[in-house]
Design a protein around this motif. Structure first.
Motif, short mmCIF file in Angstrom:
data_model
loop_
_atom_site.label_atom_id
_atom_site.label_comp_id
_atom_site.label_asym_id
_atom_site.label_seq_id
_atom_site.Cartn_x
_atom_site.Cartn_y
_atom_site.Cartn_z
N GLN A 120 -4.30 2.62 1.64
CA GLN A 120 -4.33 1.49 2.56
C GLN A 120 -4.08 0.20 1.79
OE1 GLN A 120 -7.93 1.63 4.91
NE2 GLN A 120 -7.68 3.81 5.37
N CYS A 121 -3.31 -0.70 2.40
CA CYS A 121 -2.87 -1.91 1.72
C CYS A 121 -4.00 -2.93 1.60
CB CYS A 121 -1.67 -2.53 2.43
SG CYS A 121 -0.92 -3.91 1.53
N VAL A 122 -4.17 -3.46 0.40
CA VAL A 122 -5.14 -4.52 0.12
C VAL A 122 -4.42 -5.86 -0.03
CG1 VAL A 122 -6.82 -5.38 -1.57
CG2 VAL A 122 -6.76 -2.94 -0.98
N TYR A 123 -3.25 -5.82 -0.67
CA TYR A 123 -2.52 -7.06 -0.97
C TYR A 123 -1.05 -6.72 -1.12
CZ TYR A 123 -0.52 -10.78 -3.86
OH TYR A 123 0.29 -11.75 -4.34
N ASP A 124 -0.18 -7.65 -0.65
CA ASP A 124 1.26 -7.48 -0.75
C ASP A 124 1.86 -8.82 -1.17
OD1 ASP A 124 4.05 -7.16 -0.28
OD2 ASP A 124 3.66 -5.63 1.24
N SER A 125 2.53 -8.83 -2.32
CA SER A 125 3.03 -10.10 -2.86
C SER A 125 4.12 -10.72 -2.01
CB SER A 125 3.55 -9.90 -4.29
OG SER A 125 4.74 -9.12 -4.30
N ARG A 126 4.72 -9.95 -1.11
CA ARG A 126 5.77 -10.51 -0.26
C ARG A 126 5.22 -11.48 0.76
NH1 ARG A 126 8.33 -5.12 2.03
NH2 ARG A 126 6.08 -4.69 2.16
N TYR A 127 3.92 -11.45 1.00
CA TYR A 127 3.33 -12.26 2.07
C TYR A 127 2.32 -13.26 1.52
CZ TYR A 127 5.49 -8.46 4.61
OH TYR A 127 6.40 -7.55 5.07
N GLU A 128 2.66 -13.88 0.40
CA GLU A 128 1.84 -14.96 -0.13
C GLU A 128 1.83 -16.12 0.87
OE1 GLU A 128 -0.02 -15.87 -2.62
OE2 GLU A 128 0.02 -14.13 -3.93
N SER A 129 0.64 -16.71 1.09
CA SER A 129 0.52 -17.84 2.00
C SER A 129 0.92 -19.13 1.29
CB SER A 129 -0.91 -17.96 2.52
OG SER A 129 -1.10 -19.19 3.17
#
Length: 456
Positions: A120-129
């Motif tokens: 399960q995804c915890v963090y994805d660098s493509r979606y930095e705020s």
């Protein structure tokens, strides 16, 4: 009241796992509660079920099974099978342990195809705020040991990184779990900066859509996935995962493609070895996982086979190491649990994803008045009895919480879930809601081909 019961059936809000932003899904002040049309809700996907699968073979652990709910046979449930007849199932530190006869319980490790499916995804660098970064909120990945002859740099606010180091140098990138609480966004909406409240936290079993927040449980079974671009013919790639203060490493020699795994307590020639296609210049998708007390390596979605087991035993009493973590720390703990390093190499990485295993929660951790006896004694299964659990463990109504019995009899099995053959549609922007039976359907809509997939 009826309205409060109806409200409880709806998902009131969703929280982004990357930036922590909370999206309210219900229209304010509506009774009975109704979803905001800008955030439509869907009834679910159509599942293809093989009703003959268990007529010709026995159910297997980790199968996704459709069955009749033991407390109301008119209701069908879909859960994952974790316990088989003749076993006693225990839940320990988020993992499934199996006892049989008088033998001590042993951890139930997932086959590699199931491991990938259940991450399960915890963090994805493509979606930095961008808003968080502009406010001073720190990036989750940061250069860690700049004084050791190399450093990682980013030109796109942490979405990708690159480094080049000489033969004696090391560049290390480490992940810290900076997950903003709602108070951070309240500050930002008031025009204040957020950096004064940024503290790394442990990775836990957070779920974006759970209607009620639950007690967080630390998750030590983690994985890291990224695109790796080798830009030189030599050097070494090192990925380390920390659990309970213990570092587990996977190394790839970029000149030969040989991979080794450093198992806790193992050294020297005893290290597991394997051949990989990762050598010289090129681009590969790499995933390293530390799940179920086993280190696994995947290249371009394919598991790498080592010449000996990459398993180990973690003490049941092991807990997270909370030592302070700042760039430069040489003894990473569970507050910086993932590192990616290159030694004597030139490389770029992007599309980084931090993943976690399904973390199974004991019944007493969900409802303090329930499950204490089962937590200690386990869940025994007689002939033709199976134990089912949901992947969203902290919110799943499954065998841990059923009142009459914790098992599912063979006669209640309907079949094995095979595929999502007709996912919920994607409404057109000009769609309208049309009542159909007990639910509403938005027409017109487009088929959601991207969600058509096999169930693993």
């Amino acid at each position: 009241s009826a309205s409060s019961e109806e409200h409880g059936k709806k998902v009131r809000q969703a929280r982004c796992p990357n930036c922590g932003w909370v999206t309210q899904l219900l229209l304010p002040g509506r009774e009975p509660p109704a979803y905001d049309p800008s955030h439509p809700s869907f009834n679910g996907d159509r599942i293809l079920v093989s009703k003959f699968a268990y007529d010709f073979g026995d159910p297997a652990r980790w199968d996704v099974v459709v069955f009749k709910y033991p407390e109301d046979a008119k209701t069908n449930y879909i859960k994952r099978l974790v316990g088989l007849p003749g076993e006693t199932v225990f839940i320990r530190n988020g993992d499934i342990w199996i006892g049989r006869d008088d033998s001590p319980p042993r951890i139930a490790r997932k086959p590699q195809e199931k491991l990938l499916a259940m991450l399960q995804c915890v963090y994805d660098s493509r979606y930095e705020s961008q808003k968080l970064r502009e406010s001073g909120w720190p990036a989750c990945f940061s250069d860690w040991l700049p004084e050791q002859g190399g450093s990682w740099s980013t030109s796109d606010d942490g979405r990708s990184f690159e480094a080049a180091v000489d033969a004696d140098g090391t560049a290390m990138l480490r992940y810290r779990h900076f997950f903003p609480e709602p108070v951070v966004w309240e500050k930002l909406l008031r025009g204040e900066r957020a950096d004064t409240v940024a503290e790394p936290s442990l990775v836990d079993d957070f779920q974006p859509y759970n209607p009620e927040p639950s007690k967080p449980h630390w998750v030590g079974d983690l994985a890291i996935e990224f695109d790796f671009e080798g830009r030189a013919a030599t050097g070494e790639l090192v990925v380390d995962l920390v659990e309970a203060g213990i570092r587990h490493e996977a190394r790839i020699d970029l000149a030969t493609g040989e991979a080794t795994v450093a198992i806790p307590g193992g050294t020297g020639d005893g290290a597991p070895r394997a051949r990989t296609p990762v050598r010289g210049k090129g681009r590969w998708r790499i995933l390293v996982a530390n799940v179920d007390d086993e280190v696994s390596l995947f290249v371009d979605g394919r598991p790498v086979a080592f010449d000996r087991p990459t398993t180990y035993e973690l003490a049941e009493s092991a807990g997270p190491s909370l030592s302070p973590q700042e760039p430069g720390s040489t003894d990473p703990g569970d507050l910086s649990p993932i590192g990616v390093s290159i030694r004597g190499a030139s490389a770029g990485i992007e599309r980084l994803r931090v993943l976690r295993d399904v973390h199974y929660v004991r019944a007493s951790d969900i409802h303090p008045s329930m499950g204490h006896d089962s937590d200690a004694r386990g869940y025994p299964l007689a002939e033709d009895q199976f134990f089912m659990l949901g992947d969203n463990s902290s919110a799943s109504m499954d065998g841990r919480l059923w009142k009459r019995a914790h098992h599912v009899g063979r006669d209640l099995l309907i079949g094995k879930a095979l595929a999502i053959f007709w996912p919920h549609g994607i409404p057109a922007k000009w769609s309208v809601s049309v009542p159909l039976g007990s639910s509403d359907v938005r027409l017109p809509f487009w088929p959601n081909f991207a969600r058509m997939k096999f169930i693993r």
